[in-house]
Design a protein around this motif. Structure first.
Motif, PDB file in Angstrom:
ATOM      1  N   UNK A 210     -13.944  -9.236  -1.179  1.00  0.00           N
ATOM      2  CA  UNK A 210     -13.237  -7.998  -0.838  1.00  0.00           C
ATOM      3  C   UNK A 210     -13.904  -7.180   0.262  1.00  0.00           C
ATOM      4  N   UNK A 211     -15.215  -6.990   0.170  1.00  0.00           N
ATOM      5  CA  UNK A 211     -15.887  -6.080   1.096  1.00  0.00           C
ATOM      6  C   UNK A 211     -15.959  -6.652   2.510  1.00  0.00           C
ATOM      7  N   UNK A 212     -16.391  -7.897   2.642  1.00  0.00           N
ATOM      8  CA  UNK A 212     -16.546  -8.482   3.976  1.00  0.00           C
ATOM      9  C   UNK A 212     -15.249  -8.490   4.780  1.00  0.00           C
ATOM     10  N   UNK A 213     -14.088  -8.812   4.187  1.00  0.00           N
ATOM     11  CA  UNK A 213     -12.854  -8.745   4.981  1.00  0.00           C
ATOM     12  C   UNK A 213     -12.541  -7.353   5.495  1.00  0.00           C
ATOM     13  N   UNK A 214     -13.033  -6.321   4.813  1.00  0.00           N
ATOM     14  CA  UNK A 214     -12.805  -4.959   5.278  1.00  0.00           C
ATOM     15  C   UNK A 214     -13.794  -4.546   6.365  1.00  0.00           C
ATOM     16  N   UNK A 215     -14.968  -5.161   6.338  1.00  0.00           N
ATOM     17  CA  UNK A 215     -15.984  -4.842   7.347  1.00  0.00           C
ATOM     18  C   UNK A 215     -15.601  -5.422   8.697  1.00  0.00           C
ATOM     19  N   UNK A 216     -15.134  -6.663   8.690  1.00  0.00           N
ATOM     20  CA  UNK A 216     -14.763  -7.331   9.941  1.00  0.00           C
ATOM     21  C   UNK A 216     -13.280  -7.106  10.202  1.00  0.00           C
ATOM     22  N   UNK A 217     -13.000  -6.204  11.114  1.00  0.00           N
ATOM     23  CA  UNK A 217     -11.621  -5.829  11.429  1.00  0.00           C
ATOM     24  C   UNK A 217     -11.227  -6.400  12.792  1.00  0.00           C
ATOM     25  N   UNK A 218     -10.021  -6.076  13.228  1.00  0.00           N
ATOM     26  CA  UNK A 218      -9.519  -6.573  14.510  1.00  0.00           C
ATOM     27  C   UNK A 218      -9.865  -5.659  15.671  1.00  0.00           C
ATOM     28  N   UNK A 219     -10.827  -4.769  15.491  1.00  0.00           N
ATOM     29  CA  UNK A 219     -11.177  -3.843  16.558  1.00  0.00           C
ATOM     30  C   UNK A 219     -11.871  -4.502  17.740  1.00  0.00           C
ATOM     31  N   UNK A 220     -12.657  -5.540  17.483  1.00  0.00           N
ATOM     32  CA  UNK A 220     -13.364  -6.287  18.526  1.00  0.00           C
ATOM     33  C   UNK A 220     -13.089  -7.772  18.349  1.00  0.00           C
ATOM     34  N   UNK A 221     -13.218  -8.523  19.442  1.00  0.00           N
ATOM     35  CA  UNK A 221     -12.877  -9.940  19.376  1.00  0.00           C
ATOM     36  C   UNK A 221     -13.776 -10.691  18.400  1.00  0.00           C
ATOM     37  N   UNK A 250      -4.228 -12.281  18.017  1.00  0.00           N
ATOM     38  CA  UNK A 250      -3.370 -13.043  17.098  1.00  0.00           C
ATOM     39  C   UNK A 250      -3.965 -14.407  16.772  1.00  0.00           C
ATOM     40  N   UNK A 251      -3.536 -14.954  15.639  1.00  0.00           N
ATOM     41  CA  UNK A 251      -3.923 -16.310  15.263  1.00  0.00           C
ATOM     42  C   UNK A 251      -2.785 -16.953  14.511  1.00  0.00           C
ATOM     43  N   UNK A 252      -2.867 -18.246  14.289  1.00  0.00           N
ATOM     44  CA  UNK A 252      -1.736 -19.014  13.792  1.00  0.00           C
ATOM     45  C   UNK A 252      -1.779 -19.146  12.269  1.00  0.00           C
ATOM     46  N   UNK A 253      -0.618 -19.492  11.710  1.00  0.00           N
ATOM     47  CA  UNK A 253      -0.577 -19.779  10.275  1.00  0.00           C
ATOM     48  C   UNK A 253      -1.334 -21.067   9.953  1.00  0.00           C
ATOM     49  N   UNK A 254      -1.348 -22.010  10.893  1.00  0.00           N
ATOM     50  CA  UNK A 254      -2.126 -23.222  10.685  1.00  0.00           C
ATOM     51  C   UNK A 254      -3.606 -22.918  10.535  1.00  0.00           C
ATOM     52  N   UNK A 255      -4.099 -21.967  11.324  1.00  0.00           N
ATOM     53  CA  UNK A 255      -5.490 -21.549  11.177  1.00  0.00           C
ATOM     54  C   UNK A 255      -5.746 -20.906   9.831  1.00  0.00           C
ATOM     55  N   UNK A 256      -4.779 -20.142   9.335  1.00  0.00           N
ATOM     56  CA  UNK A 256      -4.933 -19.500   8.031  1.00  0.00           C
ATOM     57  C   UNK A 256      -4.967 -20.530   6.910  1.00  0.00           C
ATOM     58  N   UNK A 257      -4.090 -21.536   6.978  1.00  0.00           N
ATOM     59  CA  UNK A 257      -4.130 -22.603   5.968  1.00  0.00           C
ATOM     60  C   UNK A 257      -5.462 -23.353   6.026  1.00  0.00           C
ATOM     61  N   UNK A 258      -5.997 -23.519   7.226  1.00  0.00           N
ATOM     62  CA  UNK A 258      -7.297 -24.188   7.376  1.00  0.00           C
ATOM     63  C   UNK A 258      -8.403 -23.389   6.699  1.00  0.00           C
TER      64      UNK A 258
END
Length: 280
Positions: A210-221, A250-258
């Motif tokens: 939970x915490x790490x996904x909130x720390x790394x946001x889409x603000x920087x590449x 943006x990123x793909x759904x294929x990347x998300x499944x990976x």
């Protein structure tokens, strides 16, 4: 002269088959009352969040203006309410804890010593645990995600805005939400195998899931790239509708499944290998 031994030598005990280990782990799971309580309470909470959101829409539908009603389905709101972010977080945390307790519970009570004494092949034992965890949580996730979709769309259909499973993106939402359960459970299992302490494992599970996904946001590449490797961010990408606003990276759904597949396989490998390298 020949002598006859008084006692015949004991026959070597056959090595445990992997399917027997899987059966033993399944017996452990279904014999605990806490298992049904944990899964049952998680299912109730997840369904409550999703059904509650759909019912709120149903109840206050008359307060929406005509343009908002017209674009409700077009913007994918029914799919967002089929399995919302709050329900996903609840399932992630609960399944991560359940997966961790599959092994931490045995370490805390000391019964893991009995298991390893009976079956010295530790890697086989943990592999069997991983198989059982993956199978049970996949079935659980499928049931909860399917029930949630059916109930929420039935409620929304009362206002004529419910969608079917054949609607574009609907099946992907159900599958992504269902498979989120085994991914998080296997992650918890791996952390429990490495840490082996209940409190520390629970904290680590919350941080990783939970915490790490909130720390790394889409603000920087660089932050977006790291964030996209997290299961929660992968789930969010998979449940996005076609008309979602574009993001900076943006990123793909294929990347998300990976990401789903890599986390599940890496967690299983970590659990299996770490138990062989450490003493009980």
């Amino acid at each position: 002269m020949t002598t006859t031994p008084l006692y015949a030598p004991a026959a070597a005990e056959p090595r445990a088959r992997f399917r027997d280990l899987v059966a033993a782990e399944w017996i452990k799971v279904r014999s605990l009352r806490s298992t049904f309580i944990a899964y049952g309470s998680t299912a109730v909470l997840v369904l409550a969040f999703n059904v509650g959101t759909a019912y709120d829409t149903y109840k206050y539908w008359a307060e929406q203006n005509v343009p908002d009603r017209a674009k409700f389905t077009r913007d994918g709101i029914p799919l967002q309410e089929a399995f919302n972010a709050n329900a996903a977080v609840i399932m992630m945390l609960a399944l991560g804890a359940i997966g961790a307790l599959m092994v931490v519970g045995e370490y805390s009570t000391g019964t893991i010593r009995t298991t390893f004494a009976a079956v010295p092949a530790r890697r086989s034992v943990l592999a069997a645990k991983a198989v059982v965890v993956a199978a049970v949580t996949t079935v659980f996730g499928a049931c909860v995600a399917g029930a949630s979709f059916a109930l929420t769309q039935a409620i929304l259909d009362g206002r004529g805005v419910g969608v079917s499973i054949g609607h574009p993106g609907a099946l992907r939402v159900v599958l992504a939400s269902a498979l989120l359960a085994p991914v998080c459970a296997l992650t918890g299992l791996a952390l429990g195998t490495v840490i082996r302490q209940t409190a520390t494992t629970m904290i680590a599970t919350v941080v990783v899931i939970l915490v790490l996904p909130m720390v790394f946001t889409d603000g920087r590449h660089w932050s977006a790239v790291v964030g996209h490797t997290m299961p929660y961010q992968a789930w969010r990408r998979l449940v996005e509708v076609e008309f979602s606003p574009p993001t900076a990276f943006p990123w793909t759904t294929g990347g998300a499944w990976t990401v789903y597949a890599v986390w599940a396989l890496a967690a299983t490998a970590l659990a299996v290998t770490s138990v062989h390298r450490r003493d009980q």
